[in-house]
Write a protein that holds these residues in place. Structure first.
Motif, PDB file in Angstrom:
ATOM      1  N   ASP A   1       0.804  -1.221   0.000  1.00 38.26           N
ATOM      2  CA  ASP A   1       0.000   0.000   0.000  1.00 38.26           C
ATOM      3  C   ASP A   1       0.840   1.277   0.000  1.00 38.26           C
ATOM      4  OD1 ASP A   1      -2.384  -1.344  -0.085  1.00 38.26           O
ATOM      5  OD2 ASP A   1      -2.841  -1.143   2.041  1.00 38.26           O
ATOM      6  N   ASP A   2       1.842   1.347   0.877  1.00 38.18           N
ATOM      7  CA  ASP A   2       2.626   2.587   1.006  1.00 38.18           C
ATOM      8  C   ASP A   2       3.362   2.906  -0.287  1.00 38.18           C
ATOM      9  OD1 ASP A   2       1.737   2.789   3.595  1.00 38.18           O
ATOM     10  OD2 ASP A   2       3.567   1.991   4.497  1.00 38.18           O
ATOM     11  N   LEU A   3       3.967   1.888  -0.887  1.00 38.48           N
ATOM     12  CA  LEU A   3       4.711   2.101  -2.128  1.00 38.48           C
ATOM     13  C   LEU A   3       3.766   2.442  -3.277  1.00 38.48           C
ATOM     14  CD1 LEU A   3       7.682   2.013  -2.953  1.00 38.48           C
ATOM     15  CD2 LEU A   3       7.375  -0.383  -3.611  1.00 38.48           C
TER      16      LEU A   3
ATOM     17  N   LYS B   1       0.856   3.884  -3.021  1.00 40.21           N
ATOM     18  CA  LYS B   1       0.356   5.234  -2.781  1.00 40.21           C
ATOM     19  C   LYS B   1       1.379   6.274  -3.211  1.00 40.21           C
ATOM     20  CE  LYS B   1      -2.544   8.256  -0.967  1.00 40.21           C
ATOM     21  NZ  LYS B   1      -3.865   8.516  -1.576  1.00 40.21           N
ATOM     22  N   GLU B   2       2.632   6.052  -2.828  1.00 41.51           N
ATOM     23  CA  GLU B   2       3.694   7.001  -3.143  1.00 41.51           C
ATOM     24  C   GLU B   2       3.939   7.107  -4.647  1.00 41.51           C
ATOM     25  OE1 GLU B   2       8.556   6.980  -2.772  1.00 41.51           O
ATOM     26  OE2 GLU B   2       7.384   6.024  -1.169  1.00 41.51           O
ATOM     27  N   ARG B   3       3.958   5.975  -5.327  1.00 44.33           N
ATOM     28  CA  ARG B   3       4.322   5.959  -6.752  1.00 44.33           C
ATOM     29  C   ARG B   3       3.146   6.153  -7.694  1.00 44.33           C
ATOM     30  NH1 ARG B   3       8.430   0.717  -7.062  1.00 44.33           N
ATOM     31  NH2 ARG B   3      10.246   1.739  -6.108  1.00 44.33           N
ATOM     32  N   HIS B   4       1.963   5.636  -7.311  1.00 46.95           N
ATOM     33  CA  HIS B   4       0.853   5.560  -8.265  1.00 46.95           C
ATOM     34  C   HIS B   4      -0.448   6.146  -7.731  1.00 46.95           C
ATOM     35  CE1 HIS B   4       3.596   2.737 -10.226  1.00 46.95           C
ATOM     36  NE2 HIS B   4       3.629   2.031  -9.101  1.00 46.95           N
ATOM     37  N   ASN B   5      -0.421   6.661  -6.502  1.00 46.24           N
ATOM     38  CA  ASN B   5      -1.645   7.129  -5.841  1.00 46.24           C
ATOM     39  C   ASN B   5      -2.737   6.070  -5.911  1.00 46.24           C
ATOM     40  OD1 ASN B   5      -3.180   8.994  -4.377  1.00 46.24           O
ATOM     41  ND2 ASN B   5      -4.111   9.818  -6.239  1.00 46.24           N
TER      42      ASN B   5
ATOM     43  N   ASP C   1      12.619  -2.592  -5.365  1.00 42.82           N
ATOM     44  CA  ASP C   1      12.285  -2.189  -3.999  1.00 42.82           C
ATOM     45  C   ASP C   1      10.974  -2.801  -3.510  1.00 42.82           C
ATOM     46  OD1 ASP C   1      14.554  -0.623  -3.760  1.00 42.82           O
ATOM     47  OD2 ASP C   1      13.563   1.167  -4.538  1.00 42.82           O
TER      48      ASP C   1
END
Length: 320
Positions: free
Chosen positions: A104-106, A108-112, A219
């Motif tokens: 989820d965090d990745l 959200k950060e990369r692709h919303n 990552d």
């Protein structure tokens, strides 16, 4: 609100076959249809109601009009007006690409976007059919990168033979691929974020290699060997059997040979039924709908009682 069925969204895929039409009865007009999106709130691919008073209405419009009645108060608190689950049937005539999904965090950060935790229920498998799930040993990031350069990635992967009823839980970061000859039901977070890391050097209809997401995957990958993917679940007849429970969805297995009545007044979540075998009639106080193998129905959260009338069926029951 009455039980809701939706118009399947059929997706052509390089690896798709003919089983969605031939086995599950979808209105397939061409070969190579790999996915039937049964229930989707993904932008650009939002499901539309196929029956009853709300026929022709999109899922997003229904949620805007009846958020708590349809989703449940607790679901609205967690996800707002986003439908949190994507439901599919998948037919792999050929091997899918080897891939993984970010957490989820990745995502959200990369692709919303949400990440993509998912589960698979095997509905049919040709003799010798397999899945790829995880690595066959712990791998370092450097070993993994070297295997891509040397074209030896396949030597690091874990292969799982499959048959009808086998169930797999695919958490984020786990390398995986559906193998040729597998027909399955998929339940996942609402997300279409996939990192493709190997595609068997195949070319699309225009002769181009498909895009790989090599750097993005570095990552996001879980490089550890983990035996946490095969789901061992009870299959007691005429009972609600716990199958998968995770922060994003809960799935039960129902193998029914007679009618089932459920008090769902305190559930505070919509309920999805995927029929993976047989047929049934599913009803609440506002109406009923028939469901057969390869079909899906959404029961609104304000269903006080859910009754299932059947002589023989296998259902996946999904809540949040």
């Amino acid at each position: 609100m009455h039980p809701l069925k939706f118009v399947p969204i059929l997706k052509p895929r390089l690896w798709g076959g003919t089983k969605l039409g031939e086995v599950l009865g979808k209105s397939v007009q061409a070969d190579g249809i790999g996915e039937s999106w049964e229930l989707s709130g993904v932008a650009g691919d939002v499901s539309v109601v196929a029956n009853g008073d709300h026929k022709g209405t999109s899922l997003t419009t229904l949620i805007e009009k009846f958020p708590k009645e349809l989703l449940g108060s607790s679901v609205v608190e967690r996800f707002g007006h986003e439908f949190p689950i994507l439901i599919k049937f998948i037919d792999a005539k050929l091997d899918l690409s080897i891939q993984l999904h970010p957490h989820d965090d990745l995502a959200k950060e990369r692709h919303n976007s949400f990440g993509k935790t998912e589960m698979w229920y095997i509905m049919d498998a040709d003799p010798g059919a397999e899945l790829i799930v995880g690595f066959n040993r712990d791998v370092t990031r450097e070993e993994y990168a070297q295997s891509l350069e040397n074209d030896t990635l396949l030597e690091l992967l874990n292969y799982e033979p499959v048959s009808e009823g086998d169930t797999f839980f695919i958490n984020t970061g786990k390398v995986h691929a559906i193998g040729a000859g597998v027909l399955l039901a998929e339940i996942q977070q609402t997300s279409d974020i996939t990192y493709r890391i190997f595609d068997f050097n195949r070319r699309d209809k225009d002769g181009n290699l498909r895009e790989l997401h090599t750097e993005l995957a570095l990552d996001a990958l879980d490089y550890k060997k983990k035996d946490d993917f095969k789901v061992n679940y009870p299959k007691e007849k005429d009972n609600v059997n716990d199958m998968v429970s995770c922060p994003y969805f809960k799935t039960n297995f129902l193998h029914l040979s007679s009618d089932l009545e459920q008090d769902t007044s305190n559930r505070d979540s919509f309920t999805i039924y995927m029929c993976v075998d047989g047929e049934a009639v599913i009803a609440n106080d506002s109406g009923s709908v028939s469901i057969a193998r390869g079909e899906t129905v959404l029961m609104p959260a304000n269903s006080e009682q859910i009754s299932i009338r059947t002589k023989a069926s296998k259902l996946l029951e999904v809540t949040v």
